[in-house]
Enzyme design. Sequence first.
Site, PDB file in Angstrom:
ATOM      1  N   ASN A  15       0.838  -1.211   0.000  1.00  5.28           N
ATOM      2  CA  ASN A  15       0.000   0.000   0.000  1.00  5.28           C
ATOM      3  C   ASN A  15       0.869   1.255   0.000  1.00  5.28           C
ATOM      4  O   ASN A  15       0.535   2.244  -0.666  1.00  5.28           O
ATOM      5  CB  ASN A  15      -0.945  -0.006   1.199  1.00  5.28           C
ATOM      6  CG  ASN A  15      -2.193  -0.821   0.923  1.00  5.28           C
ATOM      7  OD1 ASN A  15      -3.024  -0.421   0.123  1.00  5.28           O
ATOM      8  ND2 ASN A  15      -2.304  -1.976   1.556  1.00  5.28           N
ATOM      9  N   ARG A  68       3.690   2.240  25.530  1.00  7.73           N
ATOM     10  CA  ARG A  68       3.320   2.725  24.193  1.00  7.73           C
ATOM     11  C   ARG A  68       3.536   4.224  24.057  1.00  7.73           C
ATOM     12  O   ARG A  68       3.907   4.714  22.984  1.00  7.73           O
ATOM     13  CB  ARG A  68       1.853   2.383  23.899  1.00  7.73           C
ATOM     14  CG  ARG A  68       1.611   0.900  23.708  1.00  7.73           C
ATOM     15  CD  ARG A  68       0.167   0.616  23.307  1.00  7.73           C
ATOM     16  NE  ARG A  68      -0.103  -0.803  23.317  1.00  7.73           N
ATOM     17  CZ  ARG A  68       0.083  -1.616  22.278  1.00  7.73           C
ATOM     18  NH1 ARG A  68       0.543  -1.143  21.139  1.00  7.73           N
ATOM     19  NH2 ARG A  68      -0.191  -2.908  22.371  1.00  7.73           N
ATOM     20  N   HIS A 112      -7.953  -0.539   6.099  1.00  9.16           N
ATOM     21  CA  HIS A 112      -8.271  -1.761   6.831  1.00  9.16           C
ATOM     22  C   HIS A 112      -8.944  -2.739   5.867  1.00  9.16           C
ATOM     23  O   HIS A 112      -9.846  -2.347   5.122  1.00  9.16           O
ATOM     24  CB  HIS A 112      -9.209  -1.445   7.997  1.00  9.16           C
ATOM     25  CG  HIS A 112      -9.528  -2.649   8.819  1.00  9.16           C
ATOM     26  ND1 HIS A 112      -8.599  -3.228   9.677  1.00  9.16           N
ATOM     27  CD2 HIS A 112     -10.643  -3.404   8.915  1.00  9.16           C
ATOM     28  CE1 HIS A 112      -9.149  -4.284  10.243  1.00  9.16           C
ATOM     29  NE2 HIS A 112     -10.380  -4.417   9.800  1.00  9.16           N
ATOM     30  N   THR A 144      -9.070   7.347  14.819  1.00  5.65           N
ATOM     31  CA  THR A 144      -9.433   7.877  16.131  1.00  5.65           C
ATOM     32  C   THR A 144      -8.894   6.903  17.181  1.00  5.65           C
ATOM     33  O   THR A 144      -8.270   5.909  16.829  1.00  5.65           O
ATOM     34  CB  THR A 144     -10.965   8.016  16.254  1.00  5.65           C
ATOM     35  OG1 THR A 144     -11.550   6.732  15.998  1.00  5.65           O
ATOM     36  CG2 THR A 144     -11.517   9.030  15.255  1.00  5.65           C
TER      37      THR A 144
HETATM   38  C1  GRF Z   1      -3.131  -4.652   4.107  1.00 10.17           C
HETATM   39  O1  GRF Z   1      -4.089  -5.659   3.911  1.00 10.17           O
HETATM   40  C2  GRF Z   1      -3.719  -3.576   4.951  1.00 10.17           C
HETATM   41  O2  GRF Z   1      -5.058  -3.350   4.701  1.00 10.17           O
HETATM   42  C3  GRF Z   1      -3.543  -4.150   6.320  1.00 10.17           C
HETATM   43  O3  GRF Z   1      -2.279  -4.760   6.294  1.00 10.17           O
HETATM   44  C4  GRF Z   1      -1.971  -5.140   4.967  1.00 10.17           C
HETATM   45  C5  GRF Z   1      -0.672  -4.476   4.621  1.00 10.17           C
HETATM   46  O4  GRF Z   1      -0.211  -4.849   3.391  1.00 10.17           O
HETATM   47  N1  GRF Z   1      -3.709  -3.140   7.316  1.00 10.17           N
HETATM   48  P1  GRF Z   1       0.995  -4.042   2.726  1.00 10.17           P
HETATM   49  O5  GRF Z   1       2.134  -3.998   3.727  1.00 10.17           O
HETATM   50  O6  GRF Z   1       0.493  -2.679   2.378  1.00 10.17           O
HETATM   51  O7  GRF Z   1       1.345  -4.854   1.518  1.00 10.17           O
END
Ligand code: GRF
Length: 200
Positions: A15, A68, A112, A144
């Site tokens: 991503n 954290r 997500h 959030t």
């Molecule tokens: C994706 O499915 C995203 O939605 C989730 O973790 C995965 C990450 O994939 N939160 P990448 O590292 O972007 O390939």
Amino acid sequence: MTKRVAIFASGGGSNMRALVADMTAAADHPAQPAVVLSNNADAGCIAWAKGQGIATVVVDHRPYGGDRAAFEAAMMQGLAPHAPDIICLAGFMRKLTAGFTDAWAGRMINIHPSLLPKYKGLHTHARALEAGDAHHGCTVHEVTAALDDGPILGQAQIDVAPGDTAATLAARVLVLEHRLYPAVLRRFAAGDRTPINLQG
Ligand code: GRF
């Protein structure tokens, strides 16, 4: 002014790559990649960002144990020189405290792999299959304090096919994530929060 984007990732960062590709492809894009931050020095996202000449910051969460807030303070310190305007969480596998999410309220978004509000948390594809859902997909939302919550900025949907497994669903949803997240970021960076809806 072009918005400076910090991308947080923990893994391969597909991503992240999609976001960077979109931001750098068009001269008129309202955002630019400023830094990639990871909690994992060995993550593919860090190697890739370095190869692209994008600044990177690694803050290993392990020395902080359960503290954290201290981990997040170290992230803030690492981010500061890069002066981000927006944070994109892209497979960043650490939960954030309200202290951090409040500080970035309205300026931090996440992708997500489910049609929120369904299936917050992990194992979303298996859970959609177990529930016998006809549709599945992904969501980009503002971050959030509550996990995988916050105003929805976009969703992309696929039909669940007979014979789908968690792996085949994950692969098909990921392709859509790579379309949805850049499209939402482009709008969000321009100050437009109108939700986007895509069909796979
Ligand atoms: C994706 O499915 C995203 O939605 C989730 O973790 C995965 C990450 O994939 N939160 P990448 O590292 O972007 O390939």
